[in-house]
Scaffold this active site. Sequence first.
Site, PDB file in Angstrom:
ATOM      1  N   PHE A   1       0.863  -1.189   0.000  1.00  0.00           N
ATOM      2  CA  PHE A   1       0.000   0.000   0.000  1.00  0.00           C
ATOM      3  C   PHE A   1       0.897   1.235   0.000  1.00  0.00           C
ATOM      4  CE2 PHE A   1      -2.231   3.587   1.730  1.00  0.00           C
ATOM      5  CZ  PHE A   1      -3.485   3.509   1.136  1.00  0.00           C
TER       6      PHE A   1
ATOM      7  N   ASP B   1       9.195   2.866   1.795  1.00  0.00           N
ATOM      8  CA  ASP B   1       7.998   3.587   2.232  1.00  0.00           C
ATOM      9  C   ASP B   1       7.821   3.366   3.735  1.00  0.00           C
ATOM     10  OD1 ASP B   1       5.411   4.275   2.974  1.00  0.00           O
ATOM     11  OD2 ASP B   1       4.515   3.661   1.070  1.00  0.00           O
TER      12      ASP B   1
ATOM     13  N   LYS C   1       2.624   9.999   8.591  1.00  0.00           N
ATOM     14  CA  LYS C   1       1.794   9.717   9.766  1.00  0.00           C
ATOM     15  C   LYS C   1       2.305  10.206  11.137  1.00  0.00           C
ATOM     16  CE  LYS C   1      -0.539   5.785   7.692  1.00  0.00           C
ATOM     17  NZ  LYS C   1      -1.964   5.890   8.055  1.00  0.00           N
TER      18      LYS C   1
ATOM     19  N   THR D   1       2.614  24.622  -5.242  1.00  0.00           N
ATOM     20  CA  THR D   1       2.414  25.866  -4.495  1.00  0.00           C
ATOM     21  C   THR D   1       3.011  25.781  -3.092  1.00  0.00           C
ATOM     22  OG1 THR D   1       0.418  26.450  -5.698  1.00  0.00           O
ATOM     23  CG2 THR D   1       0.726  27.494  -3.570  1.00  0.00           C
TER      24      THR D   1
END
Lengths: 490, 490
Positions: free
Chosen positions: A208, A314, A345, A370
């Site tokens: 994931f 990850d 997280k 931005t």
Amino acid sequence: MQRTLINTSLRQVQKRFNSTSVTASYFPEEPKNPIFQTETIPGPKSIALNKELGEVYDNHATYFVTDYFNSLGNYISDADGNKLLDVYCQISSIALGYNNPELIKAAKSDEMVNAIVNRPALACFPSTNYKQILEEGLLAAAPPGMDKIWTSLSGSDANETAYKAAFMYQHAKLRGDKAFTEEELATCMENKTPGASDMSILSFDKGFHGRLFGSLSTTRSKAIHKLDIPAFPWPRAPFPQLKYPLEDFETENRDEEQGCLYQLESIIENSPSQIAAIIVEPVQSEGGDNHATSFFFQGLRDITKKHGILFIVDEVQTGVGASGKMWAYEHWNLTTPPDMVTFSKKFQAAGFYFSNPDLQPKLPYRQFNTWCGDPSKAILAKAIYQEIVKSNLVERTAEVGDYLFEKLSSILSRFPDKVFNLRGKNYGTFIAWDCSSTDLRNKILAASREQGLNMGGCGDQSIRLRPTLLFEKEHADIFLGILESVLNKL
Amino acid sequence: MQRTLINTSLRQVQKRFNSTSVTASYFPEEPKNPIFQTETIPGPKSIALNKELGEVYDNHATYFVTDYFNSLGNYISDADGNKLLDVYCQISSIALGYNNPELIKAAKSDEMVNAIVNRPALACFPSTNYKQILEEGLLAAAPPGMDKIWTSLSGSDANETAYKAAFMYQHAKLRGDKAFTEEELATCMENKTPGASDMSILSFDKGFHGRLFGSLSTTRSKAIHKLDIPAFPWPRAPFPQLKYPLEDFETENRDEEQGCLYQLESIIENSPSQIAAIIVEPVQSEGGDNHATSFFFQGLRDITKKHGILFIVDEVQTGVGASGKMWAYEHWNLTTPPDMVTFSKKFQAAGFYFSNPDLQPKLPYRQFNTWCGDPSKAILAKAIYQEIVKSNLVERTAEVGDYLFEKLSSILSRFPDKVFNLRGKNYGTFIAWDCSSTDLRNKILAASREQGLNMGGCGDQSIRLRPTLLFEKEHADIFLGILESVLNKL
């Protein structure tokens, strides 16, 4: 109400924090055990508020409406004032407990207030203190040797900007000193090669990595995440399906991992287009808390090196101490570090670490948007990191995890038909197990909630523990008592 | 130093705010005009700090390192204490000026502190006050008839979640009451149809919708944004290239728009796969401040209705008052509203509005991620909205914009070889013009910065104005004085 009884018995087994408790120093008023105000959880107020929320906001996935003002430390409060021991923690976030006084201080600081009211476009108008904020927080926490950072806004965003860095790096390597061609400049505007890349990111079965379009193309955990959404034709490779406990199946697991590495290399060699990077979680979290050993990950590192593929780890869910190391991949003792490590997280802030300066494009507006991150989140991450260091929370989590694992092992072993495959030994509190069915898993989660314990599932039939870094042995005992009681009854 | 002279002459023409100034009530200490501390801008401190930042963070696009503690109202301070009148405002953000006292109050509120230290996973554990925060802020500000919201983290994220909603909606419509098929469940995990969608999002030449993989596939403004990044094979359509001033070229512009609408319909009818949605900006901002008229946008609405395509209006840059309406698309007087409207920048919070409940998937975990927005940003958006209403800032911006446009028109007309195509009449302060070359544009920007005016470019050779909603006629006069002086000298 059965829970009252259990509660009483819990009260008997539970001793209050001892004098070395860090948690008590942060939260002298933390509940001593779950507190019940209503017959069921969620209570009527939570249900009513959720229904109202549904009029304007998608509320299909609500567990319960949460009173964050009355949540404290390891206890989450629902709208009705029920206080549950939380071992899910906003899907593996909330590093230092609810309403941590040190984070409240950081939130009230001039630095934070300034960052909130004057949100900068960081890549054009970086703030005078941004480097300092990074150096005292996110960069001080960086994995060994990783001295550069790109900040973003979520785990998905962290992975996608890492993918963009990977694509730009690989194309720059192929292009050498040459400028973009006219054909590249024209075709990219039509979303066509050679201007648009035909390279790919390889990910693993059950991995994931997020739910935006690029990250979702590498997510392979559940169909419900992916159905009806366009995806890039990027390859996936098998992830080892190991037997637990790992130490009892070393030979079989080694064979399984070796087989996966062979298959990976075959996929790479037969790939119709270049693979820019491989991304992997140290523990596949959403996909079911699937572990692999250092042998496998060292193999990945070797294969990526050999084929000139970038290696992205990850750590969005595994990072920041829960595994008993600051970064879970530190368990592997790799001979050379990954190329990029992504995070989010537990730090609230998001982004990726790297050390190779070539992963930073040479031209402006290549890696750009931005906001390019958010100083207010980096300030919070700094405060989180400084508390982790000050209170030695990574080592404490390793120790509590060992205690929890051993006790949990003993309890689960009494229900071998219901719960098994306990995993996460020597891996801090990053612990999970399987249930005999999805239905039983969901019943255990619901019954635990009714008993004042908030847990979360993962994979098809697993339960994952994701407590705060201030979860102590005393909390583990309460957790174990409730879980045992639930298992006894189901 | 030439600037001293200019400064003096500015001081002569400039009168201090009159008694009806809202800006003076927020910022009694706002500088009266640009303040210079160093010979050049950026000054030496800014240059040194930027070099240091570059050791750890990509700083290729830095204008100057900014001292946000000493910025105030419409004036941005660099690290050296130079104070520039800011008409770029963090790429069209900063609605209420730097260090707005009302936002500082909001940032210090218990509600904000709570939201910062206890960041929720909103879709699982929504906070007791989230609906109220939305209703008093983002939803109160919603375009007419839009009564539902999905919150996210950036403009890109807002557009990508809107795209996901569009794909899920269109597939649900095709699927009817049927469940997902086995084939869909299996193929989506391999990123293949029919489980993965082969539908597309159509966007327009020169449009900008973000830089994540899905949003970047719809961005068509500049090659530098897209080179080397994989993109979905989604279609693009021509955007009208109008002549300015619009009122002088009504017939030609009508023909151009009609031609674009014909081409769009042809692209739709010949598309190899279904187009789920069309996305468009009310003014193509990054792409060059390209306008179209209500005729074109009403045509888009009619064509999308006719073909069952969703119509998404990207108000990330145009939204929240700068156009003289709260939402720029309110200028169009559409016969039926858009299906979704996305927002971010000036609200800090991001997401999309909608009213059709079918755009909310019927199952949990379809539109889902860990954070699903950020209450701290929604709280800030609420404070921003309440000030906009209280101080009547949309109407004031419309009025200042008219004043600014007229004066600017008169100045630019004196340099017709250098600057032309002034646009944004009756469109608040959302004003832009072209320069005769990219080089001249960049020189004007650099020279203006040296004179204490911070402006930004867009497109290949345009300059766009994006001041705060607290930019008053007095600021306009200072702006005009500097620009005229720069144009005189170049």
